[in-house]
Design a protein around this motif. Sequence first.
Motif, mmCIF file in Angstrom:
data_model
loop_
_atom_site.group_PDB
_atom_site.id
_atom_site.type_symbol
_atom_site.label_atom_id
_atom_site.label_comp_id
_atom_site.label_asym_id
_atom_site.label_seq_id
_atom_site.Cartn_x
_atom_site.Cartn_y
_atom_site.Cartn_z
ATOM 1 N N PHE A 66 55.649 92.423 29.106
ATOM 2 C CA PHE A 66 54.743 93.566 29.041
ATOM 3 C C PHE A 66 54.301 93.977 30.455
ATOM 4 C CE2 PHE A 66 52.986 94.188 24.539
ATOM 5 C CZ PHE A 66 54.128 93.670 23.947
ATOM 6 N N ARG A 67 54.000 92.977 31.302
ATOM 7 C CA ARG A 67 53.563 93.270 32.677
ATOM 8 C C ARG A 67 54.684 93.921 33.479
ATOM 9 N NH1 ARG A 67 51.697 88.287 35.760
ATOM 10 N NH2 ARG A 67 51.309 89.829 37.396
ATOM 11 N N VAL A 68 55.900 93.415 33.320
ATOM 12 C CA VAL A 68 57.042 93.957 34.057
ATOM 13 C C VAL A 68 57.274 95.416 33.662
ATOM 14 C CG1 VAL A 68 59.554 93.815 34.349
ATOM 15 C CG2 VAL A 68 58.172 91.726 34.398
ATOM 16 N N VAL A 69 57.234 95.684 32.363
ATOM 17 C CA VAL A 69 57.458 97.050 31.871
ATOM 18 C C VAL A 69 56.359 97.985 32.398
ATOM 19 C CG1 VAL A 69 57.556 98.520 29.822
ATOM 20 C CG2 VAL A 69 58.718 96.298 29.815
ATOM 21 N N LYS A 70 55.112 97.571 32.239
ATOM 22 C CA LYS A 70 54.001 98.433 32.671
ATOM 23 C C LYS A 70 54.013 98.650 34.178
ATOM 24 C CE LYS A 70 50.877 97.346 28.845
ATOM 25 N NZ LYS A 70 49.611 96.703 28.425
ATOM 26 N N THR A 71 54.258 97.588 34.938
ATOM 27 C CA THR A 71 54.272 97.703 36.399
ATOM 28 C C THR A 71 55.441 98.569 36.859
ATOM 29 O OG1 THR A 71 53.309 95.480 36.552
ATOM 30 C CG2 THR A 71 54.231 96.390 38.563
ATOM 31 N N GLY A 72 56.586 98.399 36.211
ATOM 32 C CA GLY A 72 57.778 99.182 36.567
ATOM 33 C C GLY A 72 57.582 100.672 36.366
ATOM 34 N N PHE A 73 56.905 101.043 35.272
ATOM 35 C CA PHE A 73 56.703 102.458 34.972
ATOM 36 C C PHE A 73 55.483 103.056 35.679
ATOM 37 C CE2 PHE A 73 59.589 101.695 31.374
ATOM 38 C CZ PHE A 73 60.370 102.850 31.444
ATOM 39 N N ASN A 74 54.610 102.206 36.198
ATOM 40 C CA ASN A 74 53.424 102.730 36.886
ATOM 41 C C ASN A 74 53.813 103.565 38.107
ATOM 42 O OD1 ASN A 74 51.472 101.874 35.150
ATOM 43 N ND2 ASN A 74 51.021 99.976 36.246
ATOM 44 N N GLN A 75 54.947 103.216 38.718
ATOM 45 C CA GLN A 75 55.470 104.010 39.836
ATOM 46 C C GLN A 75 56.927 104.338 39.515
ATOM 47 O OE1 GLN A 75 53.983 102.795 43.892
ATOM 48 N NE2 GLN A 75 53.521 100.886 42.822
ATOM 49 N N ARG A 76 57.096 105.133 38.476
ATOM 50 C CA ARG A 76 58.428 105.321 37.883
ATOM 51 C C ARG A 76 59.425 106.019 38.808
ATOM 52 N NH1 ARG A 76 58.107 107.659 32.407
ATOM 53 N NH2 ARG A 76 60.314 108.060 32.695
#
Length: 259
Positions: free
Chosen positions: A202-212
Motif C-alpha cells: 500500500f505504501r509503495v503504491v501510494k508513494t509511487g503515485f504521489n509524484q506520478r
Amino acid sequence: MKVRAKKHLGQHFLRDQAIAQRIVQSMSLHQQYTKVLEIGPGMGVLTQYLLPNPSFETYVIEIDRESVVYLKEHFPELTPRIVEGDFLNWKLSELTTEPVGIIGNFPYNISSQIFFSVLKQRNQVPEVVCMLQKEVARRIASPPGNKEYGILSVLLQAFYDIDYLFSVPPGAFDPPPKVQSGIIRLRRNTTEELACDEALFFRVVKTGFNQRRKTLRNALKPLGVTFESEYLDKRAEQLSVSDFVTLTQSIEAASADLS
C-alpha cells in the motif's frame, strides 16, 4: 414528505427509475451472499427494487436522520434492517459474519474512503455495485498504462475484477450534480492475500503515485529504495498489480539485506 438534499452529506437523489432498476439488476453474484447492504439509500430509489428480490435480504445504512424517518414511513418492512450510522465508522461484522453484497449511490465526497473500508473487509464482500463521480469510476476501472490509472485502481484491482458498466447524466438526479456519474461493479477475485507485505505494498503504491510524473526511482526515494530494478525507470501508471507486488518483494528483500 420529501427529504431535503444536504450539501454537507453530498446528497444527490437519483430520480430516474429505469437507471435505478438497471443498477440493482447489475448485482450478479447472488449465489455468493444472502444479504445486501445499501449505503446511503436516501429516499429508497434503489431500495424499492432490492426489497422484492427473494435472493437476498436487504439492509441499509443511512447517516441522515431525515432519510431514516422517510424510509421507516415508506418501507415499514425495512425498519428492523435500517442501520442509522456512518458506514466509515461501522463494521460489517456488527451486522453478520456472512458474505454481504454492497450497493449504493455513494456520496462522491467520501467514495474513496468507502472503498478503503471495503478493502479492509474484502473477504466479507464478494461484490460491490455503486454509482460514483464518472472520473473516479473510470479511474478505478482503468488498466495500467492509462493516465486515469491511479492508487485506487491498483489497490482495488489487487482484490477485485472491476467493470465500468454505464454512465449517468446529471439530469437523472435531484438536485443535478455538476459532474457526470458512472456505475461500476467490483467482483472479488481469487487473491486471498498478496505475495508480499500488504502494508508495504500500500505504501509503495501510494508513494509511487504521489509524484506520478516522476520515475519510480525518484518517486520512491522516501522509502529508501537503492537497489536496481527494471520497474524503477518506469512511472507508477505503467505498472500492473503484479508488477507492484514484485517491486514490493524487492524492497522487502533489500531491507532484509540491510538489517
